[in-house]
Structure formats: structure tokens, C-alpha cells
Design an enzyme around this catalytic site. Structure first.
Site, PDB file in Angstrom:
ATOM      1  N   CYS A  74      34.340  21.917  35.553  1.00  0.00           N
ATOM      2  CA  CYS A  74      34.873  22.578  36.746  1.00  0.00           C
ATOM      3  C   CYS A  74      35.477  21.477  37.607  1.00  0.00           C
ATOM      4  O   CYS A  74      34.762  20.751  38.307  1.00  0.00           O
ATOM      5  CB  CYS A  74      33.789  23.335  37.505  1.00  0.00           C
ATOM      6  N   HIS A 157      40.963  26.368  27.534  1.00  0.00           N
ATOM      7  CA  HIS A 157      42.094  26.862  28.335  1.00  0.00           C
ATOM      8  C   HIS A 157      43.254  27.258  27.447  1.00  0.00           C
ATOM      9  O   HIS A 157      43.567  26.564  26.463  1.00  0.00           O
ATOM     10  CB  HIS A 157      42.605  25.767  29.287  1.00  0.00           C
ATOM     11  N   GLU A 206      40.039  32.939  35.493  1.00  0.00           N
ATOM     12  CA  GLU A 206      38.946  32.109  34.977  1.00  0.00           C
ATOM     13  C   GLU A 206      37.940  32.906  34.151  1.00  0.00           C
ATOM     14  O   GLU A 206      37.500  33.986  34.575  1.00  0.00           O
ATOM     15  CB  GLU A 206      38.202  31.444  36.135  1.00  0.00           C
ATOM     16  N   CYS A 215      42.091  26.506  40.018  1.00  0.00           N
ATOM     17  CA  CYS A 215      41.215  26.080  38.916  1.00  0.00           C
ATOM     18  C   CYS A 215      41.625  24.655  38.554  1.00  0.00           C
ATOM     19  O   CYS A 215      42.738  24.426  38.060  1.00  0.00           O
ATOM     20  CB  CYS A 215      41.377  27.022  37.722  1.00  0.00           C
ATOM     21  N   GLY A 218      41.939  23.995  34.893  1.00  0.00           N
ATOM     22  CA  GLY A 218      43.126  24.749  34.474  1.00  0.00           C
ATOM     23  C   GLY A 218      44.404  24.007  34.840  1.00  0.00           C
ATOM     24  O   GLY A 218      45.387  24.022  34.085  1.00  0.00           O
TER      25      GLY A 218
HETATM   26  N1  LIG Z   1      35.420  29.441  34.698  1.00  0.00           N
HETATM   27  C1  LIG Z   1      35.419  28.143  34.081  1.00  0.00           C
HETATM   28  C2  LIG Z   1      34.614  27.117  34.848  1.00  0.00           C
HETATM   29  C3  LIG Z   1      35.122  26.814  36.216  1.00  0.00           C
HETATM   30  C4  LIG Z   1      36.505  26.129  36.279  1.00  0.00           C
HETATM   31  C5  LIG Z   1      36.895  25.713  37.646  1.00  0.00           C
HETATM   32  N2  LIG Z   1      36.864  26.564  38.723  1.00  0.00           N
HETATM   33  C6  LIG Z   1      37.716  24.458  37.789  1.00  0.00           C
HETATM   34  O1  LIG Z   1      38.055  24.107  38.929  1.00  0.00           O
HETATM   35  O2  LIG Z   1      37.965  23.786  36.806  1.00  0.00           O
HETATM   36  C7  LIG Z   1      34.902  28.218  32.637  1.00  0.00           C
HETATM   37  O3  LIG Z   1      34.126  29.140  32.305  1.00  0.00           O
HETATM   38  O4  LIG Z   1      35.257  27.358  31.836  1.00  0.00           O
END
Ligand SMILES: N[C@@H](CCC[C@H](N)C(=O)O)C(=O)O
Length: 282
Positions: A74, A157, A206, A215, A218
Site C-alpha cells: 500500500c 495490478h 482497488e 492508489c 497503482g
Molecule cells: N487494495 C490494495 C491494497 C491497498 C493499495 C493502496 N491503497 C496503495 O496506496 O497502494 C490491494 O488489495 O492490493
């Protein structure tokens, strides 16, 4: 059990941070879902629990999605935790350990934070995908979204390059692709519009959380996929709903560096209800 928490955000991606460094937190999936729920608990995009660091790391950071699943990365929370722990220790360089690896982080003089997320994982089984294929072109298409590229930044991703992010129905396409059979661990789904070789507009659906204001992992994955496709250079400003991030994919060591803000919103304490009560309420 009464637990103190800190509410922080990075570019609008918001977190409840619980400190389990000095006493163990009994964080079950029902409790995580409850705390992350914006109507019933505190509300956040991810719940972050801190655990003691061990040799070579100042702290261990565990990342929980609001659906109770655990994530390997994250980016935005890493900057928040770097600021929190760096200020606590009076240091501008700290290392955060996660289940995916160690993340060296720097608190910059202008209050921004830079995190080294390491090298992207580009092979199909590292994302992971369900079958051997070229991660630059996945056989996925629906409406305006087609031919995404994939990589892992410690979490999976896929990035769709679209003509207009504003015209892309993310809340219907996001959940559809997140759970596609191509992604055995599900995936975070980015929709990116190339504004110039140094600027990308990005919105991310997400995994386990839905559409968020930003993200960080991301943004890193998108820059990597855009550069691999020859759509941008190796450094770009990413424009997210909640703010901007600078992402650089270093030629020298192949690592991805993310620079952006971290802010504390408020602090408080909350009682962790017993699981049984939460299961009944659900
Ligand atoms: N939802 C993601 C984890 C969180 C990612 C995030 N908010 C970021 O800033 O990178 C997952 O399940 O991989």
C-alpha cells in the site's frame, strides 16, 4: 478492548492506523470489516496495523482491506507510516517491513515522503495471472477498456489505457475485472489516460476496497506499464482524484520511487467489539 487509533491519509487514500508494537492486537476479519466500515466503525480505505520491527527494519506494517483481506503493498499508507515512525524516532530515513519486502523511506525537507517500492514484478506468475502469457497485453476487454498490461508492486495490478478517464464507467468495469478468472488473487484495476509523456491521469478500482481517491502502488504500476508500452518516459506526475504523486522507475537499479504527501486527520480510541456481536449485527 479499548484501542487508540490514528486516522491518516495520503493524497486522499485514507487509513486507520492501529499500533500493535507494544501490545498484541486481536484483529480478526470481522473486526477489520467493522473498523473500516464508514457507517458502523471509523471508516477507511485500508486498516493498517503496526507490529514491532526486527533486524534491519524500524517497524512491520500489515495492510488490511475493508473486506478483511490482506494486501502485500500500500504505497500511500507506507508514506503515512514513514512519517509517523520517522517523526517518533527523530529520523528522516526509516525502513518499513511488509509481507512483500522492505521499503526504505525518506522524509524530505518539503514534508513530502519518498518510498522505494523496489523492482516491479513483470512475469505472469509474479502478478499472478492464471496462465502463462505476455503481461504487456492481457486478453481482457469490455466497452472502452481493452488490452490492459499487468505487473506486481508487491500486490497485483492491471492497467487499462483509455482515451478518457472521465468517460470510463469505473464502478461497473472495476469490480468486473477485479474478480476476472485471469487474476487468481483478484487484482487492483487502474484506468489511465496519458496526458503527456510526463503526466498521467489515473483512477483505481482497488481490490477489496473499491474506488479510492488515490492508489500509490497503482500509480507505480501504471507508470511501469506505461513506460513498458512506450507511452511515457520513466518519470511522471500522476494526477489522482485526491492529489498528485511523482513516480520514477529508476534505470540504474530498476526500483520504483514514489514521492507524495502524508497527513494526519485525527486521533481517537475505539472499543473492539467481540466477533460474535459483529457476526450477529452483519
Ligand atoms: N487494495 C490494495 C491494497 C491497498 C493499495 C493502496 N491503497 C496503495 O496506496 O497502494 C490491494 O488489495 O492490493
Amino acid at each position: 478492548m479499548l484501542v487508540p487509533f490514528m486516522k491518516m491519509h495520503g493524497a486522499g487514500n485514507d487509513f486507520v492506523i492501529l499500533d500493535g508494537r507494544t501490545r498484541a492486537l486481536d484483529l480478526t476479519a470481522p473486526r477489520i470489516r467493522h473498523l473500516a466500515d464508514r457507517r458502523l466503525g471509523i471508516g477507511c480505505d485500508q486498516l493498517i496495523s503496526l507490529e514491532p520491527g526486527s533486524r534491519g527494519a524500524d517497524v512491520f506494517m500489515r495492510i488490511h482491506n475493508p473486506d478483511g483481506s490482506e494486501a502485500g503493498a500500500c504505497g500511500n499508507a507506507t508514506r503515512c507510516v514513514a512519517q509517523l515512525v520517522g517523526r517518533e524516532l527523530g529520523r528522516d530515513r526509516i525502513t518499513i517491513r511488509t509481507i512483500s519486502g522492505d521499503l526504505p523511506s525518506v522524509l524530505n525537507a518539503d514534508d513530502s515522503i519518498t518510498v522505494d517500492l523496489g523492482a516491479p514484478r513483470l512475469d505472469w506468475d509474479q502478478v499472478p495471472l492464471g496462465a502463462e502469457m505476455d503481461t504487456l497485453h492481457l486478453p481482457l476487454a469490455e466497452g472502452v477498456a481493452r488490452d490492459p498490461a499487468a505487473c506486481s508492486m508487491g500486490n497485483p495490478h492491471a492497467t487499462f489505457f483509455v482515451d478518457s478517464v472521465a468517460a470510463t464507467p469505473i464502478t461497473s468495469l472495476g469490480p468486473r475485472f477485479e474478480t476476472d478468472a485471469l487474476f487468481p488473487d483478484r487484482a487492483n484495476i487502474g484506468f489511465a489516460e496519458i496526458l503527456s509523456p510526463e503526466r498521467i491521469r489515473l483512477r483505481v478500482w482497488e481490490r477489496g476496497a473499491g474506488l479510492t481517491l488515490a492508489c500509490g502502488s497503482g500509480a507505480c504500476a501504471t507508470l511501469v506499464n506505461a513506460a513498458r508500452r512506450g507511452l511515457t518516459g520513466r518519470r511522471a506526475e500522476m494526477i489522482l482524484d485526491g492529489g498528485k504523486l511523482i513516480i520514477e522507475w529508476r534505470e540504474s537499479n530498476g526500483h520504483v520511487l514514489m514521492t507524495g504527501p502524508a497527513e494526519t486527520s485525527f486521533t481517537g480510541s475505539i472499543t473492539l467489539p467481540p466477533d460474535a456481536a459483529l457476526e450477529i449485527a452483519a
